[in-house]
Design a protein around this motif. Structure first.
Motif, PDB file in Angstrom:
ATOM      1  N   ARG A 189       0.945  -1.302  -0.170  1.00  0.00           N
ATOM      2  CA  ARG A 189       0.063  -0.093  -0.105  1.00  0.00           C
ATOM      3  C   ARG A 189       0.832   1.255   0.045  1.00  0.00           C
ATOM      4  NH1 ARG A 189      -5.271  -1.405   1.269  1.00  0.00           N
ATOM      5  NH2 ARG A 189      -5.591  -3.507   2.046  1.00  0.00           N
ATOM      6  N   GLY A 190       2.058   1.169  -0.295  1.00  0.00           N
ATOM      7  CA  GLY A 190       3.079   2.224  -0.024  1.00  0.00           C
ATOM      8  C   GLY A 190       2.733   3.432  -0.961  1.00  0.00           C
ATOM      9  N   HIS A 191       2.312   2.862  -2.376  1.00  0.00           N
ATOM     10  CA  HIS A 191       2.094   4.301  -3.349  1.00  0.00           C
ATOM     11  C   HIS A 191       0.864   5.030  -2.891  1.00  0.00           C
ATOM     12  CE1 HIS A 191       3.893   0.963  -6.101  1.00  0.00           C
ATOM     13  NE2 HIS A 191       4.423   1.980  -6.675  1.00  0.00           N
ATOM     14  N   LYS A 192      -0.108   4.504  -2.310  1.00  0.00           N
ATOM     15  CA  LYS A 192      -1.116   5.364  -1.708  1.00  0.00           C
ATOM     16  C   LYS A 192      -0.717   6.264  -0.521  1.00  0.00           C
ATOM     17  CE  LYS A 192      -5.999   5.591   0.071  1.00  0.00           C
ATOM     18  NZ  LYS A 192      -7.231   4.764   0.191  1.00  0.00           N
ATOM     19  N   LEU A 193       0.176   5.099   0.472  1.00  0.00           N
ATOM     20  CA  LEU A 193       0.669   5.897   1.890  1.00  0.00           C
ATOM     21  C   LEU A 193       1.559   7.141   1.255  1.00  0.00           C
ATOM     22  CD1 LEU A 193       0.638   5.699   4.817  1.00  0.00           C
ATOM     23  CD2 LEU A 193       2.422   4.342   4.704  1.00  0.00           C
ATOM     24  N   VAL A 194       2.363   7.015   0.596  1.00  0.00           N
ATOM     25  CA  VAL A 194       3.304   8.095   0.534  1.00  0.00           C
ATOM     26  C   VAL A 194       2.764   9.148  -0.486  1.00  0.00           C
ATOM     27  CG1 VAL A 194       5.445   8.710  -0.844  1.00  0.00           C
ATOM     28  CG2 VAL A 194       5.313   6.529   0.289  1.00  0.00           C
ATOM     29  N   ALA A 195       1.885   8.783  -1.241  1.00  0.00           N
ATOM     30  CA  ALA A 195       1.095   9.901  -2.024  1.00  0.00           C
ATOM     31  C   ALA A 195       0.186  10.738  -1.062  1.00  0.00           C
ATOM     32  CB  ALA A 195       0.162   9.478  -2.988  1.00  0.00           C
ATOM     33  N   GLY A 196      -0.475  10.040  -0.262  1.00  0.00           N
ATOM     34  CA  GLY A 196      -1.168  10.793   0.780  1.00  0.00           C
ATOM     35  C   GLY A 196      -0.257  11.795   1.678  1.00  0.00           C
ATOM     36  N   PRO A 217       4.506   8.259  -6.817  1.00  0.00           N
ATOM     37  CA  PRO A 217       3.730   7.313  -6.712  1.00  0.00           C
ATOM     38  C   PRO A 217       2.260   7.342  -7.352  1.00  0.00           C
ATOM     39  CG  PRO A 217       4.644   8.026  -4.571  1.00  0.00           C
ATOM     40  CD  PRO A 217       5.174   9.094  -5.604  1.00  0.00           C
ATOM     41  N   ARG A 218       1.989   8.629  -7.470  1.00  0.00           N
ATOM     42  CA  ARG A 218       0.741   8.884  -8.389  1.00  0.00           C
ATOM     43  C   ARG A 218       0.855   8.201  -9.641  1.00  0.00           C
ATOM     44  NH1 ARG A 218       0.055  14.619  -9.925  1.00  0.00           N
ATOM     45  NH2 ARG A 218       1.524  13.714 -11.592  1.00  0.00           N
ATOM     46  N   ASP A 219       1.703   8.715 -10.253  1.00  0.00           N
ATOM     47  CA  ASP A 219       2.158   8.073 -11.740  1.00  0.00           C
ATOM     48  C   ASP A 219       2.342   6.565 -11.872  1.00  0.00           C
ATOM     49  OD1 ASP A 219       1.685  10.656 -12.650  1.00  0.00           O
ATOM     50  OD2 ASP A 219       3.753  11.189 -12.845  1.00  0.00           O
ATOM     51  N   ALA A 220       2.969   6.218 -10.777  1.00  0.00           N
ATOM     52  CA  ALA A 220       3.097   4.581 -10.656  1.00  0.00           C
ATOM     53  C   ALA A 220       1.885   3.835 -10.555  1.00  0.00           C
ATOM     54  CB  ALA A 220       3.755   4.289  -9.599  1.00  0.00           C
ATOM     55  N   MET A 221       0.957   4.450  -9.777  1.00  0.00           N
ATOM     56  CA  MET A 221      -0.572   3.774  -9.758  1.00  0.00           C
ATOM     57  C   MET A 221      -1.072   4.039 -11.127  1.00  0.00           C
ATOM     58  SD  MET A 221      -1.826   4.934  -5.701  1.00  0.00           S
ATOM     59  CE  MET A 221      -1.271   6.416  -5.661  1.00  0.00           C
ATOM     60  N   ILE A 222      -0.904   5.072 -11.741  1.00  0.00           N
ATOM     61  CA  ILE A 222      -1.738   5.106 -13.099  1.00  0.00           C
ATOM     62  C   ILE A 222      -1.091   4.041 -14.039  1.00  0.00           C
ATOM     63  CG2 ILE A 222      -2.065   6.553 -14.994  1.00  0.00           C
ATOM     64  CD1 ILE A 222      -2.025   9.137 -13.396  1.00  0.00           C
ATOM     65  N   SER A 223       0.239   3.856 -14.128  1.00  0.00           N
ATOM     66  CA  SER A 223       1.018   2.978 -14.895  1.00  0.00           C
ATOM     67  C   SER A 223       0.480   1.466 -14.545  1.00  0.00           C
ATOM     68  CB  SER A 223       2.378   3.127 -14.740  1.00  0.00           C
ATOM     69  OG  SER A 223       2.849   4.264 -15.035  1.00  0.00           O
ATOM     70  N   LEU A 224       0.339   1.129 -13.397  1.00  0.00           N
ATOM     71  CA  LEU A 224       0.025  -0.260 -12.920  1.00  0.00           C
ATOM     72  C   LEU A 224      -1.481  -0.511 -13.234  1.00  0.00           C
ATOM     73  CD1 LEU A 224       1.896  -0.273  -9.552  1.00  0.00           C
ATOM     74  CD2 LEU A 224       2.809  -1.576 -11.340  1.00  0.00           C
ATOM     75  N   ALA A 225      -2.072   0.528 -13.042  1.00  0.00           N
ATOM     76  CA  ALA A 225      -3.655   0.245 -13.271  1.00  0.00           C
ATOM     77  C   ALA A 225      -4.097   0.495 -14.688  1.00  0.00           C
ATOM     78  CB  ALA A 225      -4.395   1.455 -12.689  1.00  0.00           C
ATOM     79  N   ALA A 231       7.070   2.786 -19.776  1.00  0.00           N
ATOM     80  CA  ALA A 231       7.520   1.649 -20.750  1.00  0.00           C
ATOM     81  C   ALA A 231       8.966   1.167 -20.585  1.00  0.00           C
ATOM     82  CB  ALA A 231       7.503   2.025 -22.173  1.00  0.00           C
ATOM     83  N   THR A 232       9.755   1.938 -19.758  1.00  0.00           N
ATOM     84  CA  THR A 232      11.239   1.542 -19.618  1.00  0.00           C
ATOM     85  C   THR A 232      11.737   0.985 -18.238  1.00  0.00           C
ATOM     86  OG1 THR A 232      11.983   3.726 -18.681  1.00  0.00           O
ATOM     87  CG2 THR A 232      11.863   3.736 -21.068  1.00  0.00           C
ATOM     88  N   VAL A 233      10.753   0.766 -17.417  1.00  0.00           N
ATOM     89  CA  VAL A 233      11.268   0.294 -16.046  1.00  0.00           C
ATOM     90  C   VAL A 233       9.871  -0.970 -15.703  1.00  0.00           C
ATOM     91  CG1 VAL A 233      12.100   2.142 -15.195  1.00  0.00           C
ATOM     92  CG2 VAL A 233       9.812   1.869 -14.897  1.00  0.00           C
ATOM     93  N   PRO A 234      10.483  -1.740 -15.156  1.00  0.00           N
ATOM     94  CA  PRO A 234       9.446  -3.141 -14.528  1.00  0.00           C
ATOM     95  C   PRO A 234       8.536  -2.332 -13.421  1.00  0.00           C
ATOM     96  CG  PRO A 234      11.680  -3.133 -13.228  1.00  0.00           C
ATOM     97  CD  PRO A 234      11.960  -2.114 -14.239  1.00  0.00           C
ATOM     98  N   ASP A 235       7.506  -3.342 -13.666  1.00  0.00           N
ATOM     99  CA  ASP A 235       6.334  -2.837 -12.597  1.00  0.00           C
ATOM    100  C   ASP A 235       6.693  -2.781 -11.199  1.00  0.00           C
ATOM    101  OD1 ASP A 235       4.751  -2.780 -14.886  1.00  0.00           O
ATOM    102  OD2 ASP A 235       3.694  -4.909 -14.433  1.00  0.00           O
ATOM    103  N   GLY A 236       7.508  -3.378 -10.640  1.00  0.00           N
ATOM    104  CA  GLY A 236       7.873  -3.456  -9.153  1.00  0.00           C
ATOM    105  C   GLY A 236       8.701  -2.208  -9.010  1.00  0.00           C
ATOM    106  N   GLN A 237       9.143  -1.280 -10.005  1.00  0.00           N
ATOM    107  CA  GLN A 237       9.755  -0.273  -9.561  1.00  0.00           C
ATOM    108  C   GLN A 237       9.444   1.162 -10.503  1.00  0.00           C
ATOM    109  OE1 GLN A 237      13.765  -2.314 -10.666  1.00  0.00           O
ATOM    110  NE2 GLN A 237      14.596  -0.769  -8.890  1.00  0.00           N
ATOM    111  N   GLN A 238       8.180   0.917 -10.703  1.00  0.00           N
ATOM    112  CA  GLN A 238       7.348   2.059 -11.254  1.00  0.00           C
ATOM    113  C   GLN A 238       7.466   3.544 -10.755  1.00  0.00           C
ATOM    114  OE1 GLN A 238       5.981   2.693 -14.309  1.00  0.00           O
ATOM    115  NE2 GLN A 238       6.343   0.671 -14.967  1.00  0.00           N
TER     116      GLN A 238
END
Length: 435
Positions: free
Chosen positions: A96-103, A142-150, A364-371
């Motif tokens: 849940r780190g993406h939402k926590l850090v973004a918050g 974190p916000r852009d990572a959530m968009i990429s993962l979703a 597109a240049t990085v793996p999902d776990g390091q978005q």
């Protein structure tokens, strides 16, 4: 220029099915993206209320020089970059780190708006802006990572375009609301009117935090992959984050973003140039960003779709060519409202062609776990470069005047664009990847 194939294989599409997505249309713009867009919309209303009046407040009400304002503007655009890498890294380490850090980032920015009521000197204003930009630095990756993962990879240009369009709706409303508040106070040229703007901005920022807490899911994982932070998913280290620059595609993209950022005049300086050229009264100054925001809003989604077709890096470079045209109009003999309208049209097109497009290209240049870390690396480089540009442009304005300063910046942008085109040239066919 980089002409990427935006199509993905069947296996890529199967692995990229976003959570809560059913049909192909819903997969293109999933609910998570819309929720994050709503948060950004409300938060941008708050931020742009302050941004719309800040240049005039510090130059007119507080009497700061252009060099002093350049320092403030650089802080407003660059200091958050110092924490962006940490924000992206820690967001990648927990489920849940993406939402926590973004918050945390959204919360810090909300706290800073009322503090502007209490500070009236350059050091104190700089400190408040530094904390505010720290919040932005924490939340952006974190916000852009959530968009990429979703979002499925082949639809990321569209998804980021939709998010940026919602974000820009807030940028459109913010200056209007600031203008309305200044008109309502009846004390437009004094600090009381600015204080009212800062108060309303703080209340709106709190609403954005509540939307994030209530409507953005805590965990976003691509189908078929273990949740981040689980036993099956190794937690990336900070060294792993910097090691991403060993990837040639990400390294070239970061270098290009840095070069172009070094020659991108900040919005505030551009609006000050236009205000002086047109001789607009002070209370109309907050309306200038509306032109940029309106064009950005109209073109963000269409240009996101174009990026998915012709390649995100190609459109990113074309966007800076459009910005160079905007500089040329400012430096031309043209004047009056038509010239200002042309500059704002080009400025909004520049943002629509580069902002979300760069994030989609990075994904597109990085793996999902390091978005988060990947977005932070590129964003940090660009933000620090723009910070340097604000300082240099403010100094050049103070020493030479506004027109010579912009002339030198335009020449540097043309050279940077050529260098970036070489950096983002097509890779060898066997190694080319879609971006």
């Amino acid at each position: 220029m980089y002409l990427a194939d935006a199509r993905s294989t069947k296996s890529d599409r199967a692995a990229a099915v976003a959570p809560n997505s059913g049909s192909g249309r819903r997969a293109a713009v999933p609910g998570t993206v819309l929720a994050l867009g709503a948060v950004s919309l409300v938060t941008d209303v708050s931020s742009e209320m302050v941004s719309a009046v800040l240049p005039l407040y510090v130059v007119t009400a507080l009497g700061l020089s252009p060099l002093g304002f350049g320092l403030l503007d650089g802080i407003n655009n660059g200091v958050g970059a110092l924490v962006r890498l940490l924000g992206g890294h820690f967001a990648d380490r927990g489920g849940r780190g993406h939402k926590l850090v973004a918050g945390l980032g959204y919360g810090l920015s909300a706290l800073c708006k009322p503090l502007l009521l209490l500070v009236h000197t350059l050091p104190l204003i700089s400190a408040v802006l530094a904390v505010d930009r720290t919040g932005k630095g924490l939340r952006t990756a974190p916000r852009d990572a959530m968009i990429s993962l979703a979002t499925a990879p082949e639809h990321r240009g569209r998804a980021f375009g939709v998010h940026r369009a919602m974000d820009t709706t807030g940028a459109l409303i913010g200056p209007l609301l600031a203008f309305a508040v200044l008109r309502t106070t009846g004390d437009r040229a004094e600090r009381a009117g600015y204080g009212a703007v800062f108060t309303v901005s703080g209340c709106v920022a709190v609403l954005g935090v509540l939307l994030l807490v209530l409507f953005v899911p805590g965990r976003i994982t691509r189908a078929g992959q273990p949740p981040a932070g689980s036993a099956a998913a190794a937690k990336p280290t900070l060294r792993d984050a910097f090691a991403l620059l060993a990837r040639p595609a990400l390294r070239r993209l970061t270098l290009a973003a840095v070069l172009l950022g070094l020659t991108t005049v900040s919005d505030s300086f551009l609006y000050l140039l236009l205000q002086r050229q047109l001789g607009l009264p002070a209370h109309l100054f907050p309306l200038l960003p509306l032109g940029t925001a309106a064009v950005f809003l109209l073109l963000a989604v269409p240009l996101g779709l174009v990026a998915d077709r012709i390649g995100r890096r190609t459109l990113f470079l074309l966007g800076h060519a459009v910005l160079l045209c905007g500089y040329a109009v400012v430096l031309s003999p043209l004047s009056g409202v038509p010239a200002a309208a042309a500059v704002l049209l080009l400025h909004g097109t520049f943002y629509a062609a580069t902002d979300g497009v760069l994030a989609a290209a990075t994904a597109a240049t990085v793996p999902d776990g390091q978005q988060g870390a990947g977005q932070a690396l590129v964003g940090t480089g660009q933000a620090l470069a723009r910070f340097a540009c604000s300082l240099a442009f403010g100094a050049a304005w103070s020493l030479w005047g506004p027109r010579p300063a912009l002339t030198a910046t335009a020449a540097a942008l043309a050279a940077a664009a050529l260098a970036a085109t070489w950096l983002l040239r097509p890779a060898a066919p066997a190694a080319a990847t879609a971006s």
